[in-house]
Design an enzyme around this catalytic site. Structure first.
Site, PDB file in Angstrom:
ATOM      1  N   GLY A 343      52.186  40.563  47.595  1.00 56.91           N
ATOM      2  CA  GLY A 343      52.208  41.762  46.762  1.00 56.91           C
ATOM      3  C   GLY A 343      51.929  41.428  45.309  1.00 56.91           C
ATOM      4  O   GLY A 343      51.231  42.181  44.608  1.00 56.91           O
ATOM      5  N   TRP A 346      48.269  40.701  45.022  1.00 61.85           N
ATOM      6  CA  TRP A 346      47.520  41.964  45.070  1.00 61.85           C
ATOM      7  C   TRP A 346      47.367  42.546  43.665  1.00 61.85           C
ATOM      8  O   TRP A 346      46.336  43.126  43.333  1.00 61.85           O
ATOM      9  CB  TRP A 346      48.254  42.955  45.976  1.00 61.85           C
ATOM     10  CG  TRP A 346      47.640  44.327  46.035  1.00 61.85           C
ATOM     11  CD1 TRP A 346      46.653  44.747  46.887  1.00 61.85           C
ATOM     12  CD2 TRP A 346      47.979  45.475  45.237  1.00 61.85           C
ATOM     13  NE1 TRP A 346      46.360  46.078  46.658  1.00 61.85           N
ATOM     14  CE2 TRP A 346      47.156  46.544  45.654  1.00 61.85           C
ATOM     15  CE3 TRP A 346      48.894  45.697  44.215  1.00 61.85           C
ATOM     16  CZ2 TRP A 346      47.232  47.810  45.078  1.00 61.85           C
ATOM     17  CZ3 TRP A 346      48.969  46.960  43.637  1.00 61.85           C
ATOM     18  CH2 TRP A 346      48.145  48.002  44.073  1.00 61.85           C
ATOM     19  N   HIS A 347      48.390  42.368  42.828  1.00 61.74           N
ATOM     20  CA  HIS A 347      48.339  42.939  41.482  1.00 61.74           C
ATOM     21  C   HIS A 347      47.379  42.179  40.568  1.00 61.74           C
ATOM     22  O   HIS A 347      46.880  42.753  39.596  1.00 61.74           O
ATOM     23  CB  HIS A 347      49.737  42.943  40.848  1.00 61.74           C
ATOM     24  CG  HIS A 347      50.600  44.068  41.322  1.00 61.74           C
ATOM     25  ND1 HIS A 347      51.392  43.976  42.438  1.00 61.74           N
ATOM     26  CD2 HIS A 347      50.772  45.327  40.833  1.00 61.74           C
ATOM     27  CE1 HIS A 347      52.034  45.124  42.607  1.00 61.74           C
ATOM     28  NE2 HIS A 347      51.676  45.959  41.657  1.00 61.74           N
ATOM     29  N   GLY A 348      47.126  40.921  40.820  1.00 58.83           N
ATOM     30  CA  GLY A 348      46.218  40.199  39.945  1.00 58.83           C
ATOM     31  C   GLY A 348      46.098  38.738  40.310  1.00 58.83           C
ATOM     32  O   GLY A 348      47.005  38.150  40.907  1.00 58.83           O
ATOM     33  N   PHE A 501      44.038  47.158  38.865  1.00 59.87           N
ATOM     34  CA  PHE A 501      44.413  46.679  40.181  1.00 59.87           C
ATOM     35  C   PHE A 501      43.647  47.427  41.267  1.00 59.87           C
ATOM     36  O   PHE A 501      43.118  46.917  42.138  1.00 59.87           O
ATOM     37  CB  PHE A 501      45.921  46.843  40.407  1.00 59.87           C
ATOM     38  CG  PHE A 501      46.749  46.274  39.303  1.00 59.87           C
ATOM     39  CD1 PHE A 501      46.558  44.973  38.873  1.00 59.87           C
ATOM     40  CD2 PHE A 501      47.713  47.044  38.663  1.00 59.87           C
ATOM     41  CE1 PHE A 501      47.319  44.451  37.840  1.00 59.87           C
ATOM     42  CE2 PHE A 501      48.485  46.524  37.638  1.00 59.87           C
ATOM     43  CZ  PHE A 501      48.279  45.230  37.229  1.00 59.87           C
TER      44      PHE A 501
END
Length: 501
Positions: A343, A346-348, A501
């Site tokens: 997770g 996923w954000h960066g 994102f």
């Protein structure tokens, strides 16, 4: 009309039809409000014509995405075509092995797109650190706005078809409508196919007074959060602190972290509010995406209240797929950590995002241990009383703020500098001077947290008041909100934080 004004008309039309990377189309801009008003005028004509309505909304959605990401709207069309065809083939396949290969193909195509656009430079940097600078050359890869959102949304569709929880669509335009629907296209919420698809061909489209009023309330609330609170404290305080932390005292750095916690909440939940409100005006219902997350008394409760569509997606499609809590306690903790690590990624594509995910993964695992070994331990604040709930809220909030520090800082060096200032150069004597110097900023921060912590019944009462107010009063409230936004808004358009994102 004078001759210069006539000559300016083609230029304005060209600007409307052209992509400008420095000025992406966002909900809080005057251009979007103007375009959406025009869109609504024609939308009502198609309330009893499902096919015409679907085509009309798709065209506007693709235009909206083009104004946000340019030619990369073709990527959206590719994703819609790929997963539509894979799901159709999968539904006609009885072989479990072949169906497994097909869903793996869908996941590979989607994650391949995401990986290329989002993580190529990150992997190049890792390779250069391992084998020496210059081993690989960096590439200037444009990150299409919201690619993480529509990729996750599309994957949920094919996975649900694979699990036999959803029948595949038979019309490609229906699937393109689902994937490209502009209110949630670029920053969520991540809408599940099984919740949204039954609404696509409703005939006629029905927008009740309650839906219209709630939509107006949510749009006004979102504008207030994003364009007044978030943008103002970001431009006038938070960005300055994070850009040069050594120029500020520890108190200012701590206030900057608290300010960013409010900024990212108001920015993202403001977008979600507007997305849900706009969808309601069009006759569609989206799930709630935020539920006053800073009222959480445990980290588990926080993730039930923060970015609900993402946390539930990670739970249903990643955590459960890894085994969830079905394979013993140790495996449960490992699955939680892996889920939150992914997770974070996923954000960066940066170490700080991975560490942010690890922090939350470890905290969630430790809370599960706490619930198991401590008699009377509770999973959420609603089950707690008095000081235990207040203490839980304070601990959870500061844990989350520590995570936001890593999330916002441009590098781990900035994290270290901020912490150094807080613990070694707090300078409490300057607090009155700082507050008076940033009076507007601190007033908005205090107002934002106060409104956030109000009892749910107060928020519900305010929503009912706006929802069932006469149309004339709703128009006046909208005009007043737009006037306030124009008074406080910077000339620079501030993109939504989650556009990256």
């Amino acid at each position: 009309m004078t001759l210069p004004e006539v000559d300016a008309v083609p230029e304005r039309l060209l600007a409307l039809l052209s992509y400008d990377a420095s000025s992406p189309l966002i909900f809080s801009s005057g251009l979007f409000l103007f375009l959406f008003a025009g869109f609504l005028l024609l939308y009502g004509m198609f309330r009893r014509a499902p096919m015409a309505r679907i085509v009309y909304v798709i065209l506007f959605s693709l235009y909206f995405y083009y104004k946000s990401s340019g030619i990369y709207f073709l990527l959206l069309i590719f994703a819609a075509t790929s997963d539509f065809l894979i799901a159709r083939i999968m539904a006609r396949t009885e072989s479990r092995t072949r169906r497994r290969w097909l869903v793996a193909l869908s996941v590979a195509v989607n994650l391949g797109m995401l990986g290329y656009f989002k993580y190529t430079n990150f992997l190049i940097d890792i390779a250069n650190q391992m084998f020496g600078q210059g081993f690989l050359q960096f590439r200037n890869i444009f990150l299409p706005v919201g690619i993480s959102f529509f990729v996750f949304q599309s994957m949920s569709y094919t996975i649900d078809v694979y699990r036999r929880q959803l029948q595949p669509l038979t019309n490609w335009l229906d699937y393109l409508f689902y994937l490209s629907f502009f209110p949630q296209l670029v920053a969520g919420p991540i809408v599940r196919a099984r919740d949204f698809i039954p609404q696509i061909r409703q005939n006629p489209v029905v927008v009740t007074r309650e839906m219209f009023g709630t939509g107006v309330f949510l749009i006004l609330t979102g504008l207030f959060k994003k364009a007044i609170i978030s943008d103002y404290i970001s431009l006038n305080f938070v960005d300055r602190i994070f850009d040069e932390p050594l120029l500020y005292s520890g108190f200012e750095c701590l206030a900057g972290i608290y300010g960013y916690a409010l900024q990212i909440y108001c920015d993202f939940s403001g977008y979600s509010d507007m997305a849900i409100g706009i969808a309601l005006l069009l006759g569609f219902r989206f799930p709630k995406n935020f539920d006053a997350p800073y009222k959480s008394a445990t980290i588990t409760e926080f993730w039930r209240r923060w970015h609900i569509s993402l946390s539930s997606w990670l739970r249903d499609y990643l955590y459960i797929s890894l085994g969830g809590n079905r394979k013993g306690r140790l495996r449960t903790y490992v699955n939680l950590l892996l889920t939150m690590l992914l997770g974070g990624l996923w954000h960066g594509a940066a170490v700080r995002f991975i560490l942010w995910g690890a922090l939350h993964g470890v905290a969630l695992a430790l809370h599960k241990v706490w619930l198991r070994v401590v008699p009377g331990a509770k999973a959420a604040g609603a089950q707690m009383h008095g000081w235990s709930r207040i203490l839980g809220m304070l601990l959870t909030f500061h844990l989350v703020c520590f995570g936001w520090l890593m999330f916002r800082a441009e590098s781990m060096q900035t994290v270290g500098l901020m912490l150094h200032q807080i613990f070694h150069n707090f300078n409490a004597a300057m607090i009155p001077q700082v507050i008076s110097g940033y009076a507007g900023v601190f007033a908005l921060i205090a107002a934002g947290y106060l409104l956030h912590l109000l009892p749910a019944r107060v928020d519900a009462a305010t929503q009912r008041l706006v929802t069932y107010a006469p149309l004339v009063l709703q128009i006046l409230m909208a005009a007043a909100m737009i006037w306030c936004v124009m008074q406080i808004k910077s000339s620079d358009i501030q993109p939504f934080i989650y556009f990256q994102f």
